[in-house]
Each structure stands twice: as structure tokens, then as C-alpha cells.
Design a protein around this motif. Structure first.
Motif, PDB file in Angstrom:
ATOM      1  N   GLY A  47       0.787  -1.223   0.000  1.00 35.91           N
ATOM      2  CA  GLY A  47       0.000   0.000   0.000  1.00 35.91           C
ATOM      3  C   GLY A  47       0.821   1.277   0.000  1.00 35.91           C
ATOM      4  O   GLY A  47       0.274   2.358   0.205  1.00 35.91           O
ATOM      5  N   LEU A  65      -2.045  -1.975  -9.292  1.00 40.81           N
ATOM      6  CA  LEU A  65      -2.635  -1.644  -7.999  1.00 40.81           C
ATOM      7  C   LEU A  65      -2.514  -0.140  -7.771  1.00 40.81           C
ATOM      8  O   LEU A  65      -1.444   0.445  -7.951  1.00 40.81           O
ATOM      9  CB  LEU A  65      -1.917  -2.408  -6.888  1.00 40.81           C
ATOM     10  CG  LEU A  65      -2.445  -2.210  -5.471  1.00 40.81           C
ATOM     11  CD1 LEU A  65      -3.863  -2.767  -5.334  1.00 40.81           C
ATOM     12  CD2 LEU A  65      -1.507  -2.892  -4.466  1.00 40.81           C
ATOM     13  N   ASP A 137      -9.179  -0.452   5.425  1.00 43.46           N
ATOM     14  CA  ASP A 137      -8.254  -1.378   4.778  1.00 43.46           C
ATOM     15  C   ASP A 137      -8.890  -2.161   3.620  1.00 43.46           C
ATOM     16  O   ASP A 137      -8.333  -3.169   3.174  1.00 43.46           O
ATOM     17  CB  ASP A 137      -7.701  -2.373   5.809  1.00 43.46           C
ATOM     18  CG  ASP A 137      -6.955  -1.676   6.936  1.00 43.46           C
ATOM     19  OD1 ASP A 137      -6.189  -0.738   6.639  1.00 43.46           O
ATOM     20  OD2 ASP A 137      -7.154  -2.052   8.109  1.00 43.46           O
ATOM     21  N   ARG A 139      -9.850  -3.676   0.179  1.00 41.79           N
ATOM     22  CA  ARG A 139      -9.056  -3.900  -1.034  1.00 41.79           C
ATOM     23  C   ARG A 139      -9.794  -4.907  -1.905  1.00 41.79           C
ATOM     24  O   ARG A 139     -10.383  -5.860  -1.393  1.00 41.79           O
ATOM     25  CB  ARG A 139      -7.666  -4.424  -0.649  1.00 41.79           C
ATOM     26  CG  ARG A 139      -6.762  -4.771  -1.812  1.00 41.79           C
ATOM     27  CD  ARG A 139      -5.382  -5.123  -1.274  1.00 41.79           C
ATOM     28  NE  ARG A 139      -4.468  -5.522  -2.331  1.00 41.79           N
ATOM     29  CZ  ARG A 139      -3.155  -5.646  -2.181  1.00 41.79           C
ATOM     30  NH1 ARG A 139      -2.610  -5.416  -0.995  1.00 41.79           N
ATOM     31  NH2 ARG A 139      -2.399  -6.003  -3.201  1.00 41.79           N
ATOM     32  N   TYR A 140      -9.752  -4.734  -3.205  1.00 45.77           N
ATOM     33  CA  TYR A 140     -10.431  -5.683  -4.082  1.00 45.77           C
ATOM     34  C   TYR A 140      -9.817  -5.659  -5.483  1.00 45.77           C
ATOM     35  O   TYR A 140      -9.107  -4.731  -5.863  1.00 45.77           O
ATOM     36  CB  TYR A 140     -11.929  -5.363  -4.180  1.00 45.77           C
ATOM     37  CG  TYR A 140     -12.234  -4.199  -5.098  1.00 45.77           C
ATOM     38  CD1 TYR A 140     -12.679  -4.422  -6.394  1.00 45.77           C
ATOM     39  CD2 TYR A 140     -12.043  -2.879  -4.684  1.00 45.77           C
ATOM     40  CE1 TYR A 140     -12.934  -3.358  -7.252  1.00 45.77           C
ATOM     41  CE2 TYR A 140     -12.298  -1.820  -5.528  1.00 45.77           C
ATOM     42  CZ  TYR A 140     -12.735  -2.061  -6.811  1.00 45.77           C
ATOM     43  OH  TYR A 140     -12.972  -1.020  -7.676  1.00 45.77           O
ATOM     44  N   ARG A 141     -10.142  -6.698  -6.233  1.00 45.90           N
ATOM     45  CA  ARG A 141      -9.819  -6.774  -7.653  1.00 45.90           C
ATOM     46  C   ARG A 141     -11.040  -7.326  -8.370  1.00 45.90           C
ATOM     47  O   ARG A 141     -11.660  -8.281  -7.904  1.00 45.90           O
ATOM     48  CB  ARG A 141      -8.612  -7.685  -7.896  1.00 45.90           C
ATOM     49  CG  ARG A 141      -8.128  -7.701  -9.347  1.00 45.90           C
ATOM     50  CD  ARG A 141      -6.944  -8.651  -9.516  1.00 45.90           C
ATOM     51  NE  ARG A 141      -6.374  -8.592 -10.857  1.00 45.90           N
ATOM     52  CZ  ARG A 141      -6.862  -9.239 -11.919  1.00 45.90           C
ATOM     53  NH1 ARG A 141      -7.945 -10.013 -11.773  1.00 45.90           N
ATOM     54  NH2 ARG A 141      -6.289  -9.123 -13.105  1.00 45.90           N
ATOM     55  N   ASN A 150      -8.272  -2.700  -9.745  1.00 44.38           N
ATOM     56  CA  ASN A 150      -7.319  -3.304  -8.815  1.00 44.38           C
ATOM     57  C   ASN A 150      -6.930  -2.219  -7.816  1.00 44.38           C
ATOM     58  O   ASN A 150      -6.010  -1.426  -8.070  1.00 44.38           O
ATOM     59  CB  ASN A 150      -6.103  -3.813  -9.600  1.00 44.38           C
ATOM     60  CG  ASN A 150      -5.109  -4.548  -8.726  1.00 44.38           C
ATOM     61  OD1 ASN A 150      -5.439  -4.995  -7.625  1.00 44.38           O
ATOM     62  ND2 ASN A 150      -3.884  -4.677  -9.213  1.00 44.38           N
ATOM     63  N   GLU A 151      -7.643  -2.154  -6.696  1.00 48.68           N
ATOM     64  CA  GLU A 151      -7.556  -0.981  -5.838  1.00 48.68           C
ATOM     65  C   GLU A 151      -7.409  -1.313  -4.353  1.00 48.68           C
ATOM     66  O   GLU A 151      -8.013  -2.268  -3.855  1.00 48.68           O
ATOM     67  CB  GLU A 151      -8.826  -0.128  -6.004  1.00 48.68           C
ATOM     68  CG  GLU A 151      -9.040   0.379  -7.410  1.00 48.68           C
ATOM     69  CD  GLU A 151     -10.304   1.194  -7.563  1.00 48.68           C
ATOM     70  OE1 GLU A 151     -10.376   1.995  -8.506  1.00 48.68           O
ATOM     71  OE2 GLU A 151     -11.238   1.024  -6.751  1.00 48.68           O
ATOM     72  N   ILE A 152      -6.628  -0.503  -3.673  1.00 46.11           N
ATOM     73  CA  ILE A 152      -6.742  -0.355  -2.226  1.00 46.11           C
ATOM     74  C   ILE A 152      -7.685   0.815  -2.028  1.00 46.11           C
ATOM     75  O   ILE A 152      -7.395   1.937  -2.437  1.00 46.11           O
ATOM     76  CB  ILE A 152      -5.373  -0.124  -1.572  1.00 46.11           C
ATOM     77  CG1 ILE A 152      -4.524  -1.396  -1.701  1.00 46.11           C
ATOM     78  CG2 ILE A 152      -5.540   0.265  -0.103  1.00 46.11           C
ATOM     79  CD1 ILE A 152      -3.135  -1.294  -1.095  1.00 46.11           C
ATOM     80  N   CYS A 153      -8.830   0.536  -1.452  1.00 50.31           N
ATOM     81  CA  CYS A 153      -9.992   1.423  -1.580  1.00 50.31           C
ATOM     82  C   CYS A 153     -10.676   1.627  -0.229  1.00 50.31           C
ATOM     83  O   CYS A 153     -11.706   1.002   0.058  1.00 50.31           O
ATOM     84  CB  CYS A 153     -10.954   0.788  -2.588  1.00 50.31           C
ATOM     85  SG  CYS A 153     -12.449   1.705  -2.913  1.00 50.31           S
ATOM     86  N   TRP A 198     -17.572  -4.353  -6.162  1.00 46.35           N
ATOM     87  CA  TRP A 198     -16.975  -3.796  -4.950  1.00 46.35           C
ATOM     88  C   TRP A 198     -18.036  -3.403  -3.932  1.00 46.35           C
ATOM     89  O   TRP A 198     -17.839  -3.569  -2.732  1.00 46.35           O
ATOM     90  CB  TRP A 198     -16.063  -2.615  -5.287  1.00 46.35           C
ATOM     91  CG  TRP A 198     -16.735  -1.454  -5.963  1.00 46.35           C
ATOM     92  CD1 TRP A 198     -17.375  -0.403  -5.367  1.00 46.35           C
ATOM     93  CD2 TRP A 198     -16.825  -1.237  -7.373  1.00 46.35           C
ATOM     94  NE1 TRP A 198     -17.862   0.460  -6.317  1.00 46.35           N
ATOM     95  CE2 TRP A 198     -17.531  -0.019  -7.552  1.00 46.35           C
ATOM     96  CE3 TRP A 198     -16.354  -1.931  -8.484  1.00 46.35           C
ATOM     97  CZ2 TRP A 198     -17.799   0.499  -8.819  1.00 46.35           C
ATOM     98  CZ3 TRP A 198     -16.623  -1.410  -9.736  1.00 46.35           C
ATOM     99  CH2 TRP A 198     -17.335  -0.209  -9.904  1.00 46.35           C
TER     100      TRP A 198
END
Length: 221
Positions: A47, A65, A137, A139-141, A150-153, A198
Motif C-alpha cells: 500500500g 494496484l 483497509d 481492497r479488491y480486484r 485493482n484498488e486499495i480502496c 466492490w
């Protein structure tokens, strides 16, 4: 309550999880500076920022990412603002999802990005202090039609007392829905609309989240 879930179901299986303001709303960024050619912040697996890249050109079959956010808006009656992405969007066009999503710009804090995009997409003016962290925290793809997200969201909640004024370049339409009934139907696969992958993953964690209850119900009387 809410059918047409075949597309959302297939998306979920693919998962590994008009008004712009005229003053700055975050560090080094103002609403008028951000366009579809904006830069996204690339991240390593832990991250940490490792660079930037153009947003549109970076979303493809091998999307790197990168940093993003999701937000969930509630009104004074505790209803949730469900939005449908514009038909012209490159990723998930016309798909129903959470209230507002986006990407922090370089050097921009996520809460500032939430505030900026709520104004840009929905005409909603909120203060940073009114933006509540919910899933820091997340996160998904996910993949659809050859385009990967492809994110830390991190996920945030917001309470507003105004009606949205959607930007047609971003939002096709919107609905205020009862949160409890909507989440139960969506997670049971009985939603009347297909949802983004998501948002389905986020709903599973938000359905009974105490901070969501606080946003919906407002201050204790």
C-alpha cells in the motif's frame, strides 16, 4: 426489493475482493484541476505509493494496484444514496453502485478526495470533519469486459441534508433507499438492480457496522 443480478453475480465471482466548486478542497488539488486525464497513485503490495500514471490509460486487462476510495451517503432520514454510473464511463458503465467512488490525486488525502468527488459527481458540499472512516483497509480486484479494477480502496460514510444534483458525465441516475432492506436484499441476491462487485463486497462488511448506524440515526437525542 431490489432483480437483474446476473451481471453483478458474475462480477462478484471475478473479484478477489454537475457542479464543481471554485475553491481548493484538499492539499495541492482543486476541483477544476481534475479531469478524466487525471493521475492515479500507484501502490506496491503493502500500500505504499510508488509512482503515478494516467487514470484512463491505466485501466485495462492488467491494471496496476492503485489508490482509490468508496463513499456511502445517508440523509437525515437514514436513507442510503444509491447511484448508477454514467453510460459513458470506461469501467462498469451503467452499473448501480455506492454513492460515490474515485481516486485521490497525488499528494491528496483520501478524505479530501471524497469531498472533492462528492461535489463534482453529485453537487453535494460536505466538510472533511463530516466524512467518517468505515473500512480503512478495504481492497479488491474485479474484471468486466476485459477491464480490471485493482484498488486499495478505503470506505467512508457521509451524512447530508441536501438533495444531489448529479453530474451527467458521472451519474446516470440515483435513488434514496432504505438501508436495512436494501442491504438484506442485495446480499441475498434479490436486488432489483445489478450492483458493482466492490459494493457487494463492501455491503457484506457494512450491513451491521456500528458507525453506519450512527450515521443513519444521527446524534443521540
Amino acid at each position: 426489493m431490489f432483480a437483474d443480478t446476473d451481471r453483478a453475480d458474475s462480477d462478484a465471482l471475478a473479484c478477489e475482493q454537475p457542479h464543481t466548486g471554485d475553491r481548493p478542497v484538499g492539499p495541492l488539488i482543486s476541483p477544476v484541476q481534475v479531469t478524466d486525464d487525471e493521475l492515479i497513485v500507484l501502490l506496491d503490495d503493502a500500500g505504499r505509493p510508488i509512482g503515478t500514471a494516467p487514470k484512463l490509460a491505466s485501466h485495462h486487462r492488467d491494471t496496476p494496484l492503485h489508490a482509490a476510495f468508496s463513499s456511502y451517503v445517508f440523509d437525515r432520514d437514514g436513507r442510503f444514496l444509491l447511484t448508477r454510473r454514467a453510460l459513458t464511463k470506461k469501467t462498469w458503465p451503467g452499473v448501480w453502485t455506492n454513492s460515490c467512488c474515485g481516486h485521490p490525486a497525488p499528494a491528496e488525502e483520501p478524505v479530501a478526495a471524497v469531498r472533492r468527488r462528492l461535489r463534482h459527481e453529485l453537487g453535494l458540499a460536505v466538510e472533511i470533519a463530516e466524512i467518517v472512516p468505515l473500512l480503512p483497509d478495504f481492497r479488491y480486484r474485479a474484471e468486466l469486459d476485459g477491464i480490471v479494477e485493482n484498488e486499495i480502496c478505503p470506505v467512508f460514510g457521509v451524512r447530508v441534508d441536501a438533495e444531489p444534483v448529479p453530474n451527467p458525465d458521472e451519474v446516470e441516475e440515483y435513488r434514496w433507499v432504505d438501508w436495512t432492506r436494501f442491504t438484506a436484499d442485495a446480499l441475498a441476491g434479490h436486488a432489483e438492480v445489478g450492483l458493482s462487485p466492490w459494493s457487494l463486497l463492501q455491503l457484506a462488511e457494512l450491513e451491521k457496522h456500528p458507525a453506519v448506524d450512527a450515521l443513519r440515526l444521527g446524534p443521540a437525542q
